[in-house]
Design a protein around this motif. Structure first.
Motif, PDB file in Angstrom:
ATOM      1  N   ALA A 205     -31.488 -23.007  95.873  1.00 23.01           N
ATOM      2  CA  ALA A 205     -30.185 -22.439  95.531  1.00 23.01           C
ATOM      3  C   ALA A 205     -29.200 -22.659  96.674  1.00 23.01           C
ATOM      4  O   ALA A 205     -29.565 -22.608  97.855  1.00 23.01           O
ATOM      5  N   ASP A 206     -27.948 -22.896  96.330  1.00 23.66           N
ATOM      6  CA  ASP A 206     -26.924 -23.217  97.331  1.00 23.66           C
ATOM      7  C   ASP A 206     -26.282 -21.952  97.907  1.00 23.66           C
ATOM      8  O   ASP A 206     -26.225 -21.774  99.121  1.00 23.66           O
ATOM      9  N   ARG A 207     -25.787 -21.088  97.027  1.00 33.15           N
ATOM     10  CA  ARG A 207     -25.051 -19.920  97.484  1.00 33.15           C
ATOM     11  C   ARG A 207     -25.994 -18.768  97.785  1.00 33.15           C
ATOM     12  O   ARG A 207     -27.106 -18.694  97.259  1.00 33.15           O
ATOM     13  N   PHE A 208     -25.514 -17.832  98.623  1.00 31.44           N
ATOM     14  CA  PHE A 208     -26.317 -16.664  98.975  1.00 31.44           C
ATOM     15  C   PHE A 208     -26.564 -15.795  97.752  1.00 31.44           C
ATOM     16  O   PHE A 208     -27.661 -15.237  97.592  1.00 31.44           O
ATOM     17  N   GLU A 209     -25.560 -15.670  96.876  1.00 28.62           N
ATOM     18  CA  GLU A 209     -25.741 -14.860  95.671  1.00 28.62           C
ATOM     19  C   GLU A 209     -26.829 -15.442  94.785  1.00 28.62           C
ATOM     20  O   GLU A 209     -27.632 -14.717  94.189  1.00 28.62           O
ATOM     21  N   ASP A 210     -26.868 -16.792  94.698  1.00 29.20           N
ATOM     22  CA  ASP A 210     -27.888 -17.427  93.886  1.00 29.20           C
ATOM     23  C   ASP A 210     -29.280 -17.242  94.494  1.00 29.20           C
ATOM     24  O   ASP A 210     -30.261 -17.059  93.779  1.00 29.20           O
ATOM     25  N   LYS A 211     -29.353 -17.298  95.821  1.00 29.21           N
ATOM     26  CA  LYS A 211     -30.648 -17.076  96.476  1.00 29.21           C
ATOM     27  C   LYS A 211     -31.162 -15.660  96.208  1.00 29.21           C
ATOM     28  O   LYS A 211     -32.353 -15.457  95.906  1.00 29.21           O
ATOM     29  N   ARG A 212     -30.256 -14.680  96.323  1.00 34.08           N
ATOM     30  CA  ARG A 212     -30.668 -13.302  96.083  1.00 34.08           C
ATOM     31  C   ARG A 212     -31.064 -13.100  94.626  1.00 34.08           C
ATOM     32  O   ARG A 212     -32.063 -12.424  94.335  1.00 34.08           O
ATOM     33  N   SER A 389     -20.341 -11.619  86.938  1.00 30.00           N
ATOM     34  CA  SER A 389     -19.549 -12.653  86.301  1.00 30.00           C
ATOM     35  C   SER A 389     -18.132 -12.175  86.010  1.00 30.00           C
ATOM     36  O   SER A 389     -17.262 -12.982  85.754  1.00 30.00           O
TER      37      SER A 389
END
Length: 389
Positions: A205-212, A389
């Protein structure tokens, strides 16, 4: 530049942006056919590669289930490879013990099953049987058709084959055993790697939100599968004991085999209960030579499974894993079609994983809600996704 020229330039830029957004909003004319072709090819690939994908799927599901116990052992100072060895050795010991202890009675039961079926049909359609009238009507229909053809009945050719249910089952056993060995070995390497598999998934995942969100989704899958398997295993063991005791009260021979059969078949929703009740009813009918006894045994078996499905399982699982029963049935039917018997076992865990993933992705929240039961609670991840979203 005059004000009119500035307004003209802004209007032109707005028109370009609106045209671009309009073009982006319209689906490409090839979207539907390409998606349909992809789905057809995906299903065909699942069927062709069933021998490889089935043990891989089972190992991945086992990895998610065993992650929490493995972390608990690590907190106690047990390394991941040793924990993996303990898990896989335990699974191997259970499989070996089960095969060794049940090989002889199961072989005898499977070998005698065709004979039991034939004897049951003879007793049902023979003189004094409940289906005697139907059998006589069928014979009369055949005689009438022969007379209508001028008495020249076509020659009947009987094909003699050595194949039977027992030989079919035993021919599948080597392939099933190799898949179990492959799944256990893969499970060992996955569990022994610790959280490496999860860390790699998070790094993609690229973004921190996506990682979390990825980490939270994986944790929800682990909890969901762990709760489901643990609860269902205990429920099925209790159901097997109840059915074994009930068969013992009926006076059935080897009543414990019916309990073991009920425990194993109840991992398959809907179908397992019907198959188990049918086998128990036919066995009771042949053993007691009585229609009412066979019907009573059938009702006893099915009533216990129905009570478990309608009251015990909802009470223990609560609203954590409520699934749409129609989708559960379709999932079992689909995986049975592509992966045979073992596909029915992994159908519900796969549906749980799919629902958790859909609940964690905002664009798929509606699919997750559709997969859930009408009385179920929307997952917390679904609410976070919609707020994000």
């Amino acid at each position: 530049m005059s004000p009119e020229d500035g307004r003209t330039a802004r209007d032109a830029q707005s028109a370009v942006r609106s045209d671009r957004h309009g073009a982006e909003g319209r689906p490409h004319p090839l979207t539907v056919p390409v998606t349909g072709i992809f789905i057809i090819l995906l299903i065909q690939a699942l069927i062709v590669a069933a021998g490889f994908l089935l043990p891989v799927t089972a190992a991945l599901l086992g990895y998610f289930i065993l992650n929490a116990p493995r972390r608990g052992l690590q907190r106690l100072g047990v390394p991941a490879p040793i924990a993996a060895a303990l898990f896989t050795l335990t699974i191997t010991a259970v499989v070996v013990f089960g095969v060794t202890a049940l090989a002889v009675p199961v072989q005898a039961f499977v070998t005698d099953l065709p004979t039991l079926m034939d004897r049951a049909m003879i007793q049902l359609t023979g003189p004094g049987g409940p289906l005697e009238a139907i059998s006589l009507a069928a014979e009369a229909t055949e005689e009438a058709m022969d007379e209508a053809n001028g008495g020249n009945a076509p020659m009947q050719v009987e094909v003699v084959s050595d194949s039977s249910i027992a030989s079919s089952v035993f021919s599948v056993a080597p392939g099933l055993l190799s898949q179990i060995i492959f799944a256990v070995c893969l499970l060992f390497f996955l569990v022994a790697s610790g959280d490496t598999f999860i860390q790699k998934a998070i790094q993609i995942a690229d973004r921190f939100e996506d990682k979390r969100a990825t980490l939270q989704t994986i944790r929800m899958i682990e909890r969901g599968l762990g709760n489901y398997l643990g609860s269902i295993t205990l429920i099925n063991i209790g159901l097997g004991i109840s059915i074994g005791v009930a068969m013992w009260f009926w006076g059935m021979p080897t009543a414990y085999l019916f309990g073991i059969m009920a425990t194993a078949l109840n991992f398959v929703p809907f179908v397992g209960a019907v198959i188990g009740a049918a086998v128990a009813g036919i066995s009771g009918f042949v053993f007691f030579q009585d229609t009412f006894a066979g019907f009573g045994i059938f009702l006893t078996y099915y009533a216990l499974t129905a009570f478990e499905g309608q009251f015990v399982t909802p009470a223990l699982l609560g609203q954590r894993l409520r699934l749409n029963k129609t989708m559960v049935f379709l999932s079992v039917a689909f995986f049975a079609w592509i992966w045979s018997v073992m596909g029915m076992v992994v159908a519900v865990p796969m549906l749980i994983v799919l629902k958790v993933i859909c609940d964690s992705i905002p664009r798929l929240n509606k699919v997750g809600m559709f997969l859930g039961d009408a009385d179920g609670i929307v997952s917390p991840m679904a609410g976070k996704g919609r707020r994000a979203s």
